[in-house]
Motif scaffolding. Structure first.
Motif, PDB file in Angstrom:
ATOM      1  N   PRO A  16      20.328  -2.981 -42.694  1.00  0.00           N
ATOM      2  CA  PRO A  16      21.139  -3.315 -43.875  1.00  0.00           C
ATOM      3  C   PRO A  16      21.817  -2.096 -44.508  1.00  0.00           C
ATOM      4  N   ASP A  17      21.423  -0.893 -44.089  1.00  0.00           N
ATOM      5  CA  ASP A  17      22.026   0.314 -44.648  1.00  0.00           C
ATOM      6  C   ASP A  17      23.385   0.623 -44.038  1.00  0.00           C
ATOM      7  N   TYR A  18      23.725  -0.082 -42.961  1.00  0.00           N
ATOM      8  CA  TYR A  18      24.980   0.179 -42.263  1.00  0.00           C
ATOM      9  C   TYR A  18      25.896  -1.042 -42.356  1.00  0.00           C
ATOM     10  N   ASP A  19      27.176  -0.795 -42.613  1.00  0.00           N
ATOM     11  CA  ASP A  19      28.166  -1.863 -42.703  1.00  0.00           C
ATOM     12  C   ASP A  19      29.073  -1.798 -41.479  1.00  0.00           C
ATOM     13  N   TYR A  20      28.784  -2.632 -40.499  1.00  0.00           N
ATOM     14  CA  TYR A  20      29.627  -2.717 -39.307  1.00  0.00           C
ATOM     15  C   TYR A  20      30.778  -3.679 -39.623  1.00  0.00           C
ATOM     16  N   TYR A  21      31.664  -3.211 -40.450  1.00  0.00           N
ATOM     17  CA  TYR A  21      32.706  -4.059 -41.033  1.00  0.00           C
ATOM     18  C   TYR A  21      33.620  -4.679 -39.984  1.00  0.00           C
ATOM     19  N   TRP A  22      33.762  -4.021 -38.844  1.00  0.00           N
ATOM     20  CA  TRP A  22      34.713  -4.478 -37.824  1.00  0.00           C
ATOM     21  C   TRP A  22      34.110  -5.515 -36.875  1.00  0.00           C
ATOM     22  N   MET A  23      32.792  -5.715 -36.967  1.00  0.00           N
ATOM     23  CA  MET A  23      32.118  -6.592 -36.029  1.00  0.00           C
ATOM     24  C   MET A  23      32.140  -8.020 -36.566  1.00  0.00           C
ATOM     25  N   SER A  24      33.237  -8.685 -36.361  1.00  0.00           N
ATOM     26  CA  SER A  24      33.456 -10.038 -36.876  1.00  0.00           C
ATOM     27  C   SER A  24      32.672 -11.062 -36.048  1.00  0.00           C
ATOM     28  N   ASP A  25      32.732 -12.325 -36.489  1.00  0.00           N
ATOM     29  CA  ASP A  25      31.936 -13.368 -35.850  1.00  0.00           C
ATOM     30  C   ASP A  25      32.289 -13.553 -34.376  1.00  0.00           C
ATOM     31  N   ASP A  26      33.545 -13.307 -34.015  1.00  0.00           N
ATOM     32  CA  ASP A  26      33.918 -13.475 -32.611  1.00  0.00           C
ATOM     33  C   ASP A  26      33.344 -12.373 -31.723  1.00  0.00           C
ATOM     34  N   LEU A  27      32.697 -11.381 -32.348  1.00  0.00           N
ATOM     35  CA  LEU A  27      32.034 -10.311 -31.598  1.00  0.00           C
ATOM     36  C   LEU A  27      30.511 -10.452 -31.666  1.00  0.00           C
ATOM     37  N   ALA A  28      30.050 -11.639 -32.027  1.00  0.00           N
ATOM     38  CA  ALA A  28      28.619 -11.849 -32.251  1.00  0.00           C
ATOM     39  C   ALA A  28      27.780 -11.487 -31.030  1.00  0.00           C
ATOM     40  N   VAL A  29      28.343 -11.618 -29.846  1.00  0.00           N
ATOM     41  CA  VAL A  29      27.587 -11.365 -28.627  1.00  0.00           C
ATOM     42  C   VAL A  29      27.140  -9.912 -28.507  1.00  0.00           C
ATOM     43  N   ILE A  30      27.801  -9.005 -29.193  1.00  0.00           N
ATOM     44  CA  ILE A  30      27.395  -7.596 -29.095  1.00  0.00           C
ATOM     45  C   ILE A  30      26.621  -7.124 -30.328  1.00  0.00           C
ATOM     46  N   LYS A  31      26.300  -8.045 -31.228  1.00  0.00           N
ATOM     47  CA  LYS A  31      25.492  -7.661 -32.384  1.00  0.00           C
ATOM     48  C   LYS A  31      24.029  -7.475 -31.964  1.00  0.00           C
ATOM     49  N   GLY A  32      23.275  -6.791 -32.817  1.00  0.00           N
ATOM     50  CA  GLY A  32      21.887  -6.496 -32.516  1.00  0.00           C
ATOM     51  C   GLY A  32      21.685  -5.005 -32.338  1.00  0.00           C
ATOM     52  N   GLN A  33      20.730  -4.621 -31.525  1.00  0.00           N
ATOM     53  CA  GLN A  33      20.445  -3.208 -31.260  1.00  0.00           C
ATOM     54  C   GLN A  33      20.959  -2.810 -29.886  1.00  0.00           C
ATOM     55  N   ARG A  34      21.592  -1.660 -29.815  1.00  0.00           N
ATOM     56  CA  ARG A  34      21.997  -1.063 -28.549  1.00  0.00           C
ATOM     57  C   ARG A  34      21.507   0.372 -28.579  1.00  0.00           C
ATOM     58  N   ARG A  35      20.565   0.693 -27.703  1.00  0.00           N
ATOM     59  CA  ARG A  35      19.828   1.942 -27.774  1.00  0.00           C
ATOM     60  C   ARG A  35      19.933   2.709 -26.452  1.00  0.00           C
ATOM     61  N   PRO A  36      19.496   3.976 -26.436  1.00  0.00           N
ATOM     62  CA  PRO A  36      19.584   4.746 -25.195  1.00  0.00           C
ATOM     63  C   PRO A  36      18.935   4.067 -24.000  1.00  0.00           C
ATOM     64  N   GLN A  37      17.801   3.427 -24.199  1.00  0.00           N
ATOM     65  CA  GLN A  37      17.117   2.787 -23.073  1.00  0.00           C
ATOM     66  C   GLN A  37      17.903   1.598 -22.526  1.00  0.00           C
ATOM     67  N   ASP A  38      18.811   1.050 -23.343  1.00  0.00           N
ATOM     68  CA  ASP A  38      19.647  -0.058 -22.860  1.00  0.00           C
ATOM     69  C   ASP A  38      20.788   0.440 -21.964  1.00  0.00           C
ATOM     70  N   LEU A  39      21.277   1.647 -22.244  1.00  0.00           N
ATOM     71  CA  LEU A  39      22.380   2.214 -21.460  1.00  0.00           C
ATOM     72  C   LEU A  39      21.888   2.910 -20.200  1.00  0.00           C
ATOM     73  N   LEU A  40      20.703   3.473 -20.246  1.00  0.00           N
ATOM     74  CA  LEU A  40      20.211   4.329 -19.165  1.00  0.00           C
ATOM     75  C   LEU A  40      20.326   3.714 -17.777  1.00  0.00           C
ATOM     76  N   PRO A  41      19.869   2.479 -17.541  1.00  0.00           N
ATOM     77  CA  PRO A  41      19.961   1.954 -16.167  1.00  0.00           C
ATOM     78  C   PRO A  41      21.387   1.826 -15.659  1.00  0.00           C
ATOM     79  N   TRP A  42      22.315   1.569 -16.570  1.00  0.00           N
ATOM     80  CA  TRP A  42      23.722   1.432 -16.155  1.00  0.00           C
ATOM     81  C   TRP A  42      24.298   2.770 -15.703  1.00  0.00           C
ATOM     82  N   ILE A  43      24.036   3.827 -16.468  1.00  0.00           N
ATOM     83  CA  ILE A  43      24.600   5.123 -16.072  1.00  0.00           C
ATOM     84  C   ILE A  43      23.880   5.663 -14.833  1.00  0.00           C
ATOM     85  N   GLN A  44      22.589   5.393 -14.717  1.00  0.00           N
ATOM     86  CA  GLN A  44      21.875   5.832 -13.525  1.00  0.00           C
ATOM     87  C   GLN A  44      22.442   5.172 -12.275  1.00  0.00           C
TER      88      GLN A  44
END
Length: 289
Positions: free
Chosen positions: A17-45
């Motif tokens: 709640p401390d962050y305002d992702y103002y640009w992430m509108s409802d049509d972008l709901a699929v990418i809401k949530g947490q995206r962390r280093p461990q989520d990216l790691l397998p893709w770059i590897q």
């Protein structure tokens, strides 16, 4: 073997709640949530990416500070393009504080979401110009996040600051879905006259038809950029996880590889790594393995 660098990705936590992702509108709901280093790691590897550049997502100094901590704790993150208030007359002191902090060496650039400002000439305001000069004085790169509407102002900023390093994010977002060429092409060709400007070949599939794009929709734009900038000033960026609105990390990488398939091995090494090193002035500290 040359290091391979993804020059543009993000992390976020839209549940904070401390962050305002103002640009992430409802049509972008699929990418809401947490995206962390461990989520990216397998893709770059999977694609042999060694290092990355993490880029700000909202106008928040706190996010920048958090990103610097994440970079320090994440082996594959080489640097952070953060955010500071360009209109703040104390910007020089803010940059000095960030750079001198415990994780300050990871700060390699600054960005503001200029294309979200109502004023197409926002960059040319006196206080913004002062702020951009302060970024250059701090020996940081400035990422220009623009669309065709803001490109003329961006060109003026580049002309005013020949000693600074500038990076054009997402090839300045032409409307690929509608086949836009002008006015994008004319402005980007003019920008190429300035050797202190690099371009991220990133964020393109989300400017195309999300559900029906194909690599051949992207290639004509990359061909134009190669003609104007050459392979020494273009760099691969995934724009993960925004890219997942239209495709996977692998699809983005494979599309870039297809678009650059005509280059020799030295030029490919530059596009997929070396040019990011130059644009962000990465050194042994950032590139340690």
């Amino acid at each position: 073997m040359a290091l391979r660098i993804d020059s543009h990705h993000h992390f976020w936590n839209t549940d904070n709640p401390d962050y305002d992702y103002y640009w992430m509108s409802d049509d972008l709901a699929v990418i809401k949530g947490q995206r962390r280093p461990q989520d990216l790691l397998p893709w770059i590897q999977a694609k042999g990416i060694d290092k990355t550049i993490m880029v700000q997502t909202i106008p928040s100094l706190r996010e920048t500070e958090d990103f610097l901590k994440i970079a320090a704790d994440t082996d594959f993150v080489a640097g952070v393009v953060g955010w500071v208030d360009l209109t703040n007359p104390e910007i020089g002191n803010t940059l000095k504080r960030l750079k001198s902090g415990p994780d300050g060496k990871y700060l390699v650039g600054i960005r503001h979401q200029v294309h979200d400002e109502e004023d197409a000439r926002w960059l040319l305001r006196k206080n913004v110009r002062h702020g951009i000069k302060a970024v250059g004085a701090a020996d940081l790169t400035y990422d220009l996040l623009l669309k065709s509407r803001e490109l003329p102002a961006g060109l003026e900023i580049v002309q005013e600051n020949p000693g600074m390093r500038f990076v054009m994010d997402h090839i300045s977002k032409p409307n690929i879905q509608e086949g836009e060429i002008e006015p994008w092409a004319g402005q980007m060709k003019k920008m190429a006259e300035y050797p202190n400007v690099w371009v991220k070949v990133s964020g393109m599939i989300t400017e195309a038809d999300w559900y029906n794009w194909k690599p051949d929709d992207i290639k004509p734009y990359v061909d134009m950029l190669l003609d104007w900038y050459g392979p020494s000033r273009l760099m691969f960026g995934s724009d993960w996880p925004v890219c997942t609105l239209a495709g996977t990390y692998s699809q983005v990488y494979d599309t870039a590889a297809y678009c650059f398939s005509g280059l020799n091995s030295d030029d490919l090494a530059a596009v997929f790594g070396g040019n990011a090193v130059s644009a962000y002035k990465l050194d042994d500290f950032h590139l340690r393995t």
